[in-house]
Write an enzyme that holds these catalytic residues in place. Structure first.
Site, PDB file in Angstrom:
ATOM      1  N   HIS A 159      -6.341  -7.367  -0.600  1.00 30.94           N
ATOM      2  CA  HIS A 159      -6.531  -5.742  -1.511  1.00 30.94           C
ATOM      3  C   HIS A 159      -6.240  -5.637  -2.821  1.00 30.94           C
ATOM      4  O   HIS A 159      -4.822  -6.304  -2.076  1.00 30.94           O
ATOM      5  CB  HIS A 159      -6.225  -5.018   0.573  1.00 30.94           C
ATOM      6  CG  HIS A 159      -6.632  -5.615   1.608  1.00 30.94           C
ATOM      7  ND1 HIS A 159      -5.952  -6.310   2.617  1.00 30.94           N
ATOM      8  CD2 HIS A 159      -7.692  -4.988   2.153  1.00 30.94           C
ATOM      9  CE1 HIS A 159      -6.352  -6.352   3.577  1.00 30.94           C
ATOM     10  NE2 HIS A 159      -7.776  -5.304   3.046  1.00 30.94           N
TER      11      HIS A 159
ATOM     12  N   ASP B 210      -2.442 -10.449  -2.300  1.00 30.39           N
ATOM     13  CA  ASP B 210      -3.229 -10.243  -1.285  1.00 30.39           C
ATOM     14  C   ASP B 210      -4.674  -9.978  -1.551  1.00 30.39           C
ATOM     15  O   ASP B 210      -4.595  -9.594  -2.290  1.00 30.39           O
ATOM     16  CB  ASP B 210      -2.204  -8.707  -0.957  1.00 30.39           C
ATOM     17  CG  ASP B 210      -2.715  -8.835   0.685  1.00 30.39           C
ATOM     18  OD1 ASP B 210      -1.913  -8.698   1.718  1.00 30.39           O
ATOM     19  OD2 ASP B 210      -3.345  -7.346   0.260  1.00 30.39           O
TER      20      ASP B 210
ATOM     21  N   HIS C  51       0.827  -1.135  -0.295  1.00 24.95           N
ATOM     22  CA  HIS C  51       0.304  -0.021   0.511  1.00 24.95           C
ATOM     23  C   HIS C  51       0.755   1.266   0.211  1.00 24.95           C
ATOM     24  O   HIS C  51       0.211   2.968  -0.457  1.00 24.95           O
ATOM     25  CB  HIS C  51      -0.965   0.187   1.106  1.00 24.95           C
ATOM     26  CG  HIS C  51      -1.571  -0.331   1.398  1.00 24.95           C
ATOM     27  ND1 HIS C  51      -2.744  -1.352   0.196  1.00 24.95           N
ATOM     28  CD2 HIS C  51      -2.690  -2.162   1.674  1.00 24.95           C
ATOM     29  CE1 HIS C  51      -3.608  -2.367   0.509  1.00 24.95           C
ATOM     30  NE2 HIS C  51      -3.354  -2.814   1.613  1.00 24.95           N
TER      31      HIS C  51
ATOM     32  N   ASP D  14      -5.134 -12.539   3.190  1.00 28.40           N
ATOM     33  CA  ASP D  14      -5.425 -11.995   3.812  1.00 28.40           C
ATOM     34  C   ASP D  14      -7.072 -12.418   2.728  1.00 28.40           C
ATOM     35  O   ASP D  14      -8.195 -12.488   3.559  1.00 28.40           O
ATOM     36  CB  ASP D  14      -5.611 -11.056   4.630  1.00 28.40           C
ATOM     37  CG  ASP D  14      -4.961 -10.560   3.127  1.00 28.40           C
ATOM     38  OD1 ASP D  14      -4.499 -10.254   2.243  1.00 28.40           O
ATOM     39  OD2 ASP D  14      -4.663  -8.431   3.336  1.00 28.40           O
TER      40      ASP D  14
HETATM   41 ZN   LIG Z   1      -4.514  -7.612   2.892  1.00 28.97          ZN
END
Ligand SMILES: [Zn+2]
Length: 309
Positions: free
Chosen positions: A164, A162, A125, A245
């Site tokens: 996200h 991931d 991120h 995740d």
């Molecule tokens: Zn994540």
């Protein structure tokens, strides 16, 4: 040849505060499991030292200075609502970056055939000028730049599974035709980016948004598009942004993968890309917040790396 496992004790000093999901226990759980397994096909290795010069290829000088001046002398400092640093984060953040450098050098020097970095904080991120989503430096992006600059590769693929979207990695490589960034992620969801129409200047960004509730079969079907895109690109080196995740037990998201799915997707990727990259793969931990799921899933992922010949 064996598989490298890159880690350092300094993750224990990166304190994000009580009740934070990106906690010290994540890496402790992963490492306890690998210690218990005592697999002789794994070579444990420490991160390399990292100079500012190496970071400056990925982040701006102002951002690096800002971060280096932000580590508090005591207690915690909030870079944003959920990205928190403590005095010990200084070493942990630099070791997280140093782990991917150590892993890449290990593969290049044939110390091991491929490697997994078990480190925190995660990185995908973090943008060129911005910390967010538990991430401070974009570890995988520094690794990709290192491959381009030091080893003169011309085609690097980053596969980010991931749950996200890796907005930071996308941001950093949006205009770089030498890096293919592929992400599968829950969408719409944090951080908000990752729509299909975000393609990069050279069609080098490939986003596969998936709805909450996506099952293993649905995910692995979608993953076929990842494999097709990679085959077309013909990468010389593969980096995984390995977040776990998307597991069904993860408290932060709603995809429904099992631990074994991480074995399958890793194995498929390696089989489909061997002819281009000769098995040169480095993987680095991103998210994954259920400790049991994280233990099982990293074991599965690393087993696929170990088995690959
Ligand atoms: Zn994540």
């Amino acid at each position: 040849m064996k598989t490298g496992l890159i880690t350092s004790d300094t993750y224990q000093n990166h304190n994000t505060g009580n009740g934070h999901p990106e906690q010290i226990a994540r890496i402790s759980a992963i490492l306890e499991n690998f210690k218990k397994l005592n697999n002789k096909d794994i070579i444990w290795k420490k991160p390399s030292k990292v100079s500012n010069k190496l970071l400056e290829v990925t982040h701006s000088i102002d951002y690096i200075k800002f971060i280096q001046n932000s580590f508090p002398k005591k207690e915690l400092y909030f870079l944003d609502g959920d990205t928190i640093i403590s005095p010990g984060s200084k070493e942990a953040t630099i070791d997280a970056v140093g782990s991917i450098i150590s892993a890449i050098d290990g593969v290049q020097n044939k110390e091991f055939k491929n490697a997994f970095c078990a480190v925190r904080p995660p990185g995908h991120h973090a943008e060129k000028n911005k910390a967010m989503g538990f991430c401070i430096y974009n570890n995988v992006a520094v690794g990709a730049h290192y491959l381009l600059e030091k080893y003169k590769y011309k085609k690097i693929a980053i596969i980010d599974f991931d749950v996200h979207h890796g907005n930071g990695t996308q941001d950093i490589f949006y205009n770089n035709e030498k890096v293919l960034y592929i992400s599968t992620h829950q969408y719409p969801y944090y951080p908000g980016t990752g729509a299909e129409n975000e393609k990069g200047k050279y069609n080098n960004i490939f986003n596969i948004p998936l709805p909450a509730g996506t099952t293993s079969d649905e995910y692995l079907n979608a993953y076929e598009f990842v494999l097709k895109k990679i085959k077309k690109f013909k990468p010389e080196f593969i980096l995984f942004s390995a977040g776990f995740d998307a597991h069904k037990d993860d408290p932060l998201a709603q995809l429904q993968l099992t631990s074994k799915d991480f074995y399958d997707l890793t194995k498929r990727t390696l089989a489909h890309t061997k002819q281009y990259c000769d098995g040169k793969v480095v993987s680095i931990l991103e998210g994954g917040y259920d400790l049991k799921a994280l233990q099982e899933s990293t074991e599965m992922h690393v087993n696929a790396l170990i088995e690959f010949n």
